[in-house]
Design a protein around this motif. Structure first.
Motif, PDB file in Angstrom:
ATOM      1  N   ILE A  81       2.730 -14.054  -2.530  1.00  0.00           N
ATOM      2  CA  ILE A  81       1.718 -13.325  -1.767  1.00  0.00           C
ATOM      3  C   ILE A  81       1.225 -12.086  -2.508  1.00  0.00           C
ATOM      4  O   ILE A  81       0.015 -11.821  -2.563  1.00  0.00           O
ATOM      5  CB  ILE A  81       2.253 -12.937  -0.374  1.00  0.00           C
ATOM      6  CG1 ILE A  81       2.629 -14.199   0.410  1.00  0.00           C
ATOM      7  CG2 ILE A  81       1.212 -12.132   0.391  1.00  0.00           C
ATOM      8  CD1 ILE A  81       1.506 -15.170   0.654  1.00  0.00           C
ATOM      9  N   SER A  82       2.133 -11.316  -3.100  1.00  0.00           N
ATOM     10  CA  SER A  82       1.703 -10.092  -3.796  1.00  0.00           C
ATOM     11  C   SER A  82       0.809 -10.428  -4.982  1.00  0.00           C
ATOM     12  O   SER A  82      -0.182  -9.730  -5.250  1.00  0.00           O
ATOM     13  CB  SER A  82       2.920  -9.282  -4.254  1.00  0.00           C
ATOM     14  OG  SER A  82       3.738 -10.054  -5.123  1.00  0.00           O
TER      15      SER A  82
ATOM     16  N   GLN B 144       6.388 -17.707  -0.335  1.00  0.00           N
ATOM     17  CA  GLN B 144       6.283 -16.334   0.158  1.00  0.00           C
ATOM     18  C   GLN B 144       6.221 -15.319  -0.986  1.00  0.00           C
ATOM     19  O   GLN B 144       5.477 -14.342  -0.930  1.00  0.00           O
ATOM     20  CB  GLN B 144       7.489 -16.033   1.058  1.00  0.00           C
ATOM     21  CG  GLN B 144       7.346 -14.782   1.900  1.00  0.00           C
ATOM     22  CD  GLN B 144       6.310 -14.926   2.987  1.00  0.00           C
ATOM     23  OE1 GLN B 144       5.310 -14.215   2.979  1.00  0.00           O
ATOM     24  NE2 GLN B 144       6.520 -15.860   3.910  1.00  0.00           N
TER      25      GLN B 144
ATOM     26  N   ARG C 255      -2.369 -10.596   6.593  1.00  0.00           N
ATOM     27  CA  ARG C 255      -2.637  -9.158   6.403  1.00  0.00           C
ATOM     28  C   ARG C 255      -3.600  -8.921   5.248  1.00  0.00           C
ATOM     29  O   ARG C 255      -4.243  -7.865   5.184  1.00  0.00           O
ATOM     30  CB  ARG C 255      -1.322  -8.415   6.172  1.00  0.00           C
ATOM     31  CG  ARG C 255      -0.523  -8.187   7.445  1.00  0.00           C
ATOM     32  CD  ARG C 255       0.644  -7.241   7.230  1.00  0.00           C
ATOM     33  NE  ARG C 255       1.710  -7.859   6.484  1.00  0.00           N
ATOM     34  CZ  ARG C 255       2.709  -8.567   7.036  1.00  0.00           C
ATOM     35  NH1 ARG C 255       2.747  -8.721   8.347  1.00  0.00           N
ATOM     36  NH2 ARG C 255       3.644  -9.100   6.286  1.00  0.00           N
TER      37      ARG C 255
ATOM     38  N   TYR D 202       1.471 -14.407   8.740  1.00  0.00           N
ATOM     39  CA  TYR D 202       1.404 -12.951   8.879  1.00  0.00           C
ATOM     40  C   TYR D 202       1.269 -12.260   7.522  1.00  0.00           C
ATOM     41  O   TYR D 202       0.437 -11.366   7.344  1.00  0.00           O
ATOM     42  CB  TYR D 202       2.637 -12.438   9.621  1.00  0.00           C
ATOM     43  CG  TYR D 202       2.666 -12.847  11.069  1.00  0.00           C
ATOM     44  CD1 TYR D 202       1.831 -12.250  12.008  1.00  0.00           C
ATOM     45  CD2 TYR D 202       3.516 -13.861  11.504  1.00  0.00           C
ATOM     46  CE1 TYR D 202       1.849 -12.642  13.339  1.00  0.00           C
ATOM     47  CE2 TYR D 202       3.534 -14.264  12.840  1.00  0.00           C
ATOM     48  CZ  TYR D 202       2.701 -13.650  13.749  1.00  0.00           C
ATOM     49  OH  TYR D 202       2.715 -14.038  15.058  1.00  0.00           O
ATOM     50  N   SER D 203       2.071 -12.681   6.549  1.00  0.00           N
ATOM     51  CA  SER D 203       2.039 -12.015   5.242  1.00  0.00           C
ATOM     52  C   SER D 203       0.704 -12.234   4.532  1.00  0.00           C
ATOM     53  O   SER D 203       0.118 -11.293   3.982  1.00  0.00           O
ATOM     54  CB  SER D 203       3.194 -12.500   4.371  1.00  0.00           C
ATOM     55  OG  SER D 203       3.182 -13.908   4.256  1.00  0.00           O
TER      56      SER D 203
ATOM     57  N   LYS E 219      -2.726 -11.433  -3.767  1.00  0.00           N
ATOM     58  CA  LYS E 219      -3.529 -10.254  -3.421  1.00  0.00           C
ATOM     59  C   LYS E 219      -4.124  -9.616  -4.676  1.00  0.00           C
ATOM     60  O   LYS E 219      -5.308  -9.250  -4.697  1.00  0.00           O
ATOM     61  CB  LYS E 219      -2.659  -9.231  -2.686  1.00  0.00           C
ATOM     62  CG  LYS E 219      -2.215  -9.665  -1.296  1.00  0.00           C
ATOM     63  CD  LYS E 219      -1.295  -8.618  -0.676  1.00  0.00           C
ATOM     64  CE  LYS E 219      -0.847  -9.033   0.711  1.00  0.00           C
ATOM     65  NZ  LYS E 219       0.064  -8.029   1.318  1.00  0.00           N
TER      66      LYS E 219
ATOM     67  N   VAL F 191       3.522 -18.239   6.169  1.00  0.00           N
ATOM     68  CA  VAL F 191       2.804 -17.123   5.556  1.00  0.00           C
ATOM     69  C   VAL F 191       1.678 -16.590   6.435  1.00  0.00           C
ATOM     70  O   VAL F 191       0.859 -15.793   5.967  1.00  0.00           O
ATOM     71  CB  VAL F 191       2.225 -17.538   4.184  1.00  0.00           C
ATOM     72  CG1 VAL F 191       3.343 -17.882   3.209  1.00  0.00           C
ATOM     73  CG2 VAL F 191       1.255 -18.713   4.320  1.00  0.00           C
TER      74      VAL F 191
END
Length: 573
Positions: free
Chosen positions: A399-400, A396, A430, A426-427, A403, A424
């Protein structure tokens, strides 16, 4: 039993607070045996016991005094079982059952709601009118139904999660110190499992056989089992009738494990286009010592054709579809009681018989679905500026960074030929889904009306923000993509830029609900129904690829990842 490791429990809504419960938490008038033993049964007795099983389960989940746990319900069955079985006519049997029900007292008036007119599944009480001759008994059962217990007082079942609402089956006696239960307890196990499926399985409507006929079919088999092995195998066969990859036989499967043996092959096997293929060697240092290599096709084991072995194993191989059934069979097909197996292999040099050494489990770097990656990060950039994400090792906290580092890539390949290491959908969704869309809706049980399942509102995923990824996304899937992996694929499919490449997935979606069975056994079911927003099912069907492709023998022999190559080709178009 190694295959039971495939049963996975996860929560579609993320980390939810769930009810904690014990299989042996119910100790009121606890019993260690039924005192009932018989090994033969005639047609009338089968009919009598089938109706008893249906009435027993109906009362367990509807009668206010019984469903609230005021009686040890297994014990009450033992008290009435032999008398009911021995009834010589339907009339006599119905009267025995009516007197039994009346012994639990008058039914108090309790306001209940009717079944929702648009319920996806409705309670099936047809047996009350088709199998019961006595109008008085029919009316008694309907009276109980109309004044049934409210969900807040139910002793044997509750919502495992108040948000997701898959069932938690509570307060069931495991009889774990009786590995081969006598007849009475074996029938408790059959009745328990049959009624759980009848009232709380969200996919009961797609079971191949008429579930109402299953009880009569299996009563003789449960009665006539002669030992622990036969008992374990008849339960495994019954569970396989449900056709749910989440279901299997777990717990103290001692005799099945003995029959399978304690020696395992040093190779990983996979059915590809109905051929049993060696697609990996567990230990690299053993490669030169083995008479086989990656890409070899096994055509016979100890003189028996693979197709014949598969046919023998299918009735005892619970799975949602054939691709996953073959996947599961491949994990066990070379397990043996001896330290070697004679196999016939086929490769570019023709057919050849060899003796394949087998090893103890602890001596192998054994894996089932997929070999865990040694990479420290789940993401990277491939040639041609194409991003790649391995969900099998994703965290998790990554994720940042994903991106930031993949936003300017030409396309992103998401590998879901595994089980996601973290939740993951949803995270990450997005980022990968550039427009907020509905992607799934669930059916969940109405605990106030066992047997009723209703759709909830569709769940949405994605982001309308400009920071969402605008490029192509390709998902890689195959028969190893199961449960949470399938749910994740559904989420990422909500993007119009997504292409799915591979082959049919496991077809088992929805939170896992565990079921305790007599003899220290256990199984489970997919506890909620999972559908696309338009109502299209995923159970047994799986995630269907837009581009269907499976590895070729040549590709396996040459170490190619042909699905990844196809994904790169799609992105580069």
């Amino acid at each position: 039993m190694i295959i039971a490791l495939l049963n996975s429990s996860f929560c579609l809504a993320g980390n939810q607070k769930t009810i904690k419960f014990s299989a042996k938490s119910y100790q009121k008038d606890s019993i260690t045996g039924s005192g009932i033993t018989f090994t033969k049964i005639n047609d009338q007795e089968v009919k009598n016991l089938a109706l008893l099983g249906e009435v027993w389960g109906f009362l367990k989940y509807h009668h206010p005094e019984i469903a609230s746990g005021n009686y040890n319900w297994d014990n009450e069955l033992f008290k009435i079982l032999e008398e009911t079985k021995s009834a010589s006519t339907n009339k006599e049997r119905d009267q025995i059952l009516l007197d039994w029900i009346n012994s639990f007292g008058e039914i108090k008036k309790n306001k209940t709601n009717d079944t929702e007119y648009d319920a996806y599944l409705k309670p099936d009480h047809e047996w009350i009118t088709t199998e019961i001759s006595s109008a008085e008994l029919q009316n008694k059962l309907l009276e109980i139904y109309e004044n049934r217990i409210s969900s807040s007082k139910m002793h044997y079942v509750d919502y495992a999660s108040k948000n997701v609402k898959n069932p938690a089956f509570l307060n069931e006696e495991a009889y774990e110190n009786i590995p081969y239960p006598e007849t009475g307890i074996r029938l408790v196990g059959l009745f328990r499992y049959w009624n759980i499926i009848h009232y709380f399985y969200p996919y009961k409507d797609i079971i191949d056989k008429n579930w109402n006929s299953i009880l009569s079919e299996y009563i003789p088999e449960f009665v006539e089992t002669k030992n622990e092995l036969e008992y374990e195998k008849v339960f495994l066969k019954l569970i396989a009738e449900v056709k749910d990859t989440h279901a299997n036989l777990a717990g103290e499967t001692n005799e099945i494990s003995k029959e399978l043996g304690t020696y395992f092959p040093p190779v990983h096997l996979r059915f590809i286009n109905d051929q049993l293929v060696i697609d990996d060697i567990y230990e690299s240092e053993k490669i030169d010592q083995l008479p086989v290599k990656v890409g070899d096709v096994i055509t016979k084991i100890n003189g028996k054709k693979i197709s014949e072995i598969v046919e023998e194993k299918i009735p005892y191989s619970p799975a949602s579809n054939q691709a996953t059934r073959l996947r599961n069979i491949s994990y066990l097909i070379l397990r043996n009681t001896e330290s070697s197996s004679n196999i016939q292999i086929k490769n570019e040099n023709g057919l050849k018989e060899v003796e394949l050494p087998l090893f103890k489990y602890d001596d192998l770097d054994f894996y089932l679905l997929f070999r865990q990656s040694s990479e420290t990060k789940s993401y990277k950039i491939l040639e041609d500026n194409i991003g790649y994400i391995d969900l099998g090792i994703i965290k998790q906290k990554e994720i940042s960074d994903i991106k930031k580092e993949l936003i300017d890539t030409k396309g992103i390949v998401v590998d879901i030929r595994n089980y996601p290491n973290d939740f993951v959908v949803y995270s990450l969704g997005r980022f990968l889904v550039p427009k907020r869309n509905s992607f799934v809706k669930f059916t969940t049980m109405n605990l106030n009306n066992p047997g009723e399942f209703n759709f909830d509102r569709s769940k949405k995923l994605g982001s309308n923000k400009k920071s969402a990824y605008q490029g192509k996304v390709v998902l890689l899937v195959d028969e190893r993509t199961q449960s949470q992996a399938e749910f994740t694929a559904m989420g990422f499919q909500a993007s119009p830029n997504t292409t799915v490449i591979g082959s049919t997935t496991a077809g088992a979606d929805g939170n896992y609900s565990r079921i305790i069975l007599p003899g220290g056994l256990a199984t489970g079911i997919s506890g909620i129904g999972v559908f696309y927003p338009d109502g299209s099912p995923t159970q047994r069907i799986g995630i269907l690829p837009d581009i269907e492709i499976t590895p070729s023998l040549e590709g396996i022999r040459n170490g190619k990842d042909e699905l990844l190559e196809k994904a790169i080709e799609v992105i580069n178009k």
